[in-house]
Design an enzyme around this catalytic site. Structure first.
Site, PDB file in Angstrom:
ATOM      1  N   SER A  15       0.853  -1.179   0.000  1.00  0.00           N
ATOM      2  CA  SER A  15       0.000   0.000   0.000  1.00  0.00           C
ATOM      3  C   SER A  15       0.893   1.235   0.000  1.00  0.00           C
ATOM      4  O   SER A  15       1.771   1.335  -0.867  1.00  0.00           O
ATOM      5  CB  SER A  15      -0.937  -0.066   1.215  1.00  0.00           C
ATOM      6  OG  SER A  15      -1.876   0.969   1.183  1.00  0.00           O
ATOM      7  N   HIS A  42      -2.480  -0.990  -3.501  1.00  0.00           N
ATOM      8  CA  HIS A  42      -3.599  -0.047  -3.368  1.00  0.00           C
ATOM      9  C   HIS A  42      -3.321   1.163  -4.245  1.00  0.00           C
ATOM     10  O   HIS A  42      -2.236   1.734  -4.207  1.00  0.00           O
ATOM     11  CB  HIS A  42      -3.754   0.411  -1.912  1.00  0.00           C
ATOM     12  CG  HIS A  42      -4.230  -0.681  -1.002  1.00  0.00           C
ATOM     13  ND1 HIS A  42      -4.070  -0.632   0.354  1.00  0.00           N
ATOM     14  CD2 HIS A  42      -4.874  -1.855  -1.264  1.00  0.00           C
ATOM     15  CE1 HIS A  42      -4.593  -1.722   0.899  1.00  0.00           C
ATOM     16  NE2 HIS A  42      -5.071  -2.486  -0.067  1.00  0.00           N
ATOM     17  N   ASP A 135      -4.908  -4.202   5.785  1.00  0.00           N
ATOM     18  CA  ASP A 135      -5.342  -5.106   4.720  1.00  0.00           C
ATOM     19  C   ASP A 135      -4.273  -6.186   4.538  1.00  0.00           C
ATOM     20  O   ASP A 135      -3.077  -5.906   4.620  1.00  0.00           O
ATOM     21  CB  ASP A 135      -5.532  -4.306   3.416  1.00  0.00           C
ATOM     22  CG  ASP A 135      -6.292  -5.102   2.356  1.00  0.00           C
ATOM     23  OD1 ASP A 135      -6.928  -6.113   2.715  1.00  0.00           O
ATOM     24  OD2 ASP A 135      -6.254  -4.698   1.182  1.00  0.00           O
TER      25      ASP A 135
END
Lengths: 196, 281
Positions: A15, A42, A135
């Site tokens: 991310s 992401h 996540d």
């Protein structure tokens, strides 16, 4: 016959700070690295997938966006498209969906990891890199449950440490490795892979 | 440990297959050729919320408890959509497809798998701005009656209007987006004039057949949920609904390339997945 396992896919979640981390990782892979990489980074919904070009320029693996129904192949790295979840089917082909965000993210790392764990079972390696949320933690646990190998970037070497930290807290992690050393570690695993 | 996990997985998959089979036998809703990984995620999601002990308990519920079935159908419906989703697609539609439609004496459009209707109203707005709405008939269909009712109502959370407005502007909208709805504190209701030429109806792409000849089919982000066999069946439905020169619009990650019916189309705007049915002798 080697005692070492033959791994058939590597899933990677990153991310915030992920672009640089992915560059370092791909750079470090040896020529002819023969396990497919499947990556969720992401990324904002309306971004053109510039990431693909940047990672392709490294020229270690051919990098492309994952297409629906495509089957991951050695020598390739696949990126989840912006604004779609990337799933693996039991027959090891890709599915894309526009379902709700998971962990505020679409694509979500957990969605890829959980479905990949079922598709590849103990033939899978899961890697969590830098990021600002949690996540991927659930997915990494599932990979471990199915006998896969789980790796987390050493938070000390992460641009943003919370995602690796959250993954480590699940206590489902086999290896905590500094960023620079992840690729050499993967190379050492594939050296044992018979040439296909 | 590994062995237990694999047996659990096998058991889960059997229970899910039986549940899906039950839905088909009892109600005719056929998810057997949907993406397995997707269906499983949706069903397990409902299972975790339900507090039931086994996935197979859901089989009983789905046969005897109609409320539960409605809920499950909602879970298995594709409900995530937005107005002017993928603005570049709508821009292409406006600039490249509207001029073609303009030449027709009347226009028929089919939105297949329209969910809660956001993209249908996007089309209606565009047709209005292009002066074509008056001669257009839109069929908006989805298999789920609950969601078709929502589409018909055309009421959306006020919080989404900002996003819709931005999409509208990026897509080349010619007016002010706020002119198309009336707002109160919580929701925005699209104007009735936009609904005038839209027929909302249930239609199941998996089990139902052709119902009209149309000039344009819009079916976006539906095929990605289907396996190859079902994709082909549905594309065949579109082939049969379109005359030569008819236009088919798919989602931005959907592709005709691997379909048996690929040769029946030419790409019109490849990047936006807009295809035109070939003229054949």
């Amino acid at each position: 016959m080697s005692q070492k396992k033959r791994y058939e896919a590597i899933v990677i979640g990153s991310s915030a700070g992920g672009l640089n981390a992915l560059k370092v990782l791909l750079h470090g892979l040896s020529e002819g690295f023969n396990i497919p990489l499947i990556i969720v980074q992401h990324i904002s919904a309306d971004s053109e997938n510039y990431l693909i070009q940047i990672l392709n320029d490294i020229r270690k693996l051919q990098v492309k966006e994952a297409d629906e129904k495509e089957q991951p192949m050695p020598g390739m790295a696949y990126l989840a498209p912006p604004n779609y979840h990337l799933l693996l089917e039991p027959d090891r082909t890709f599915t894309l969906t526009i379902d709700e965000r998971v962990n505020y993210a679409r694509p979500s790392i957990d969605v890829l990891f959980e479905t990949a764990a079922e598709a590849y079972k103990d033939k899978l390696i899961g890697i969590i890199l830098t990021g600002a949320n949690n996540d991927g933690s659930k997915g990494l646990k599932k990979i471990k449950d199915f006998g896969g190998l789980t790796i987390v970037q050493d938070p000390e070497t992460a641009e943003v440490a919370s995602m690796p930290r959250a993954a480590i807290l699940t206590s489902a992690v086999d290896q905590i490795i500094p960023l620079e050393e992840i690729a050499p570690f993967l190379n050492s695993l594939t050296d044992m892979n018979p040439k296909s | 440990m590994k062995k237990i996990q694999e047996e659990q997985l096998e058991n889960q998959d059997i229970e899910i297959r039986l549940l899906v089979e039950g839905l088909y036998q009892k109600y005719g809703y056929d998810f057997r050729n949907y993406s397995q990984a997707h269906v499983k995620r949706r069903i397990l999601n409902r299972f975790n919320l339900s507090g039931m002990k086994h996935i197979s308990d859901m089989i009983h519920e789905s046969i005897y408890n109609h409320k539960f079935v409605d809920q499950l159908l909602m879970d298995l419906s594709i409900t995530v959509t937005e107005m002017f989703r993928d603005p570049t697609f709508y821009k292409a539609l406006r600039e490249e497809v509207m001029p073609v439609l303009r030449t027709y004496p009347s226009i028929k459009i089919w939105h297949a798998g329209c969910a809660s209707g956001e993209e249908v109203y996007s089309m209606a707005i565009m047709l209005k701005e292009e002066g074509l709405y008056g001669k257009t008939q839109i069929y908006a269909t989805d298999f789920n009656p609950v969601i078709i009712k929502q589409a018909k109502d055309g009421i959306y959370p006020i919080g989404r209007m900002k996003e819709f407005t931005m999409n509208y502007q990026k897509s080349g909208g010619k007016g002010s987006f706020s002119d198309y709805y009336t707002a109160n504190y919580e929701s925005a209701k699209l104007l009735d004039v936009l609904k005038k030429n839209i027929v909302f109806a249930t239609h199941n792409l998996v089990t139902d057949s052709v119902f009209a000849e149309v000039n344009l089919v819009v079916c976006r982000n539906v095929l990605i949920y289907f396996d190859r066999e079902l994709q082909d069946k549905v594309i065949r439905l579109f082939v049969d609904s379109l005359p030569s020169g008819g236009i088919l619009c798919l989602g931005s990650k959907e592709n005709l390339q691997f379909s048996d019916h690929y040769t029946k189309f030419n790409p019109l705007i490849p990047k936006e997945r807009i295809y035109i049915k070939k003229y054949q002798l």
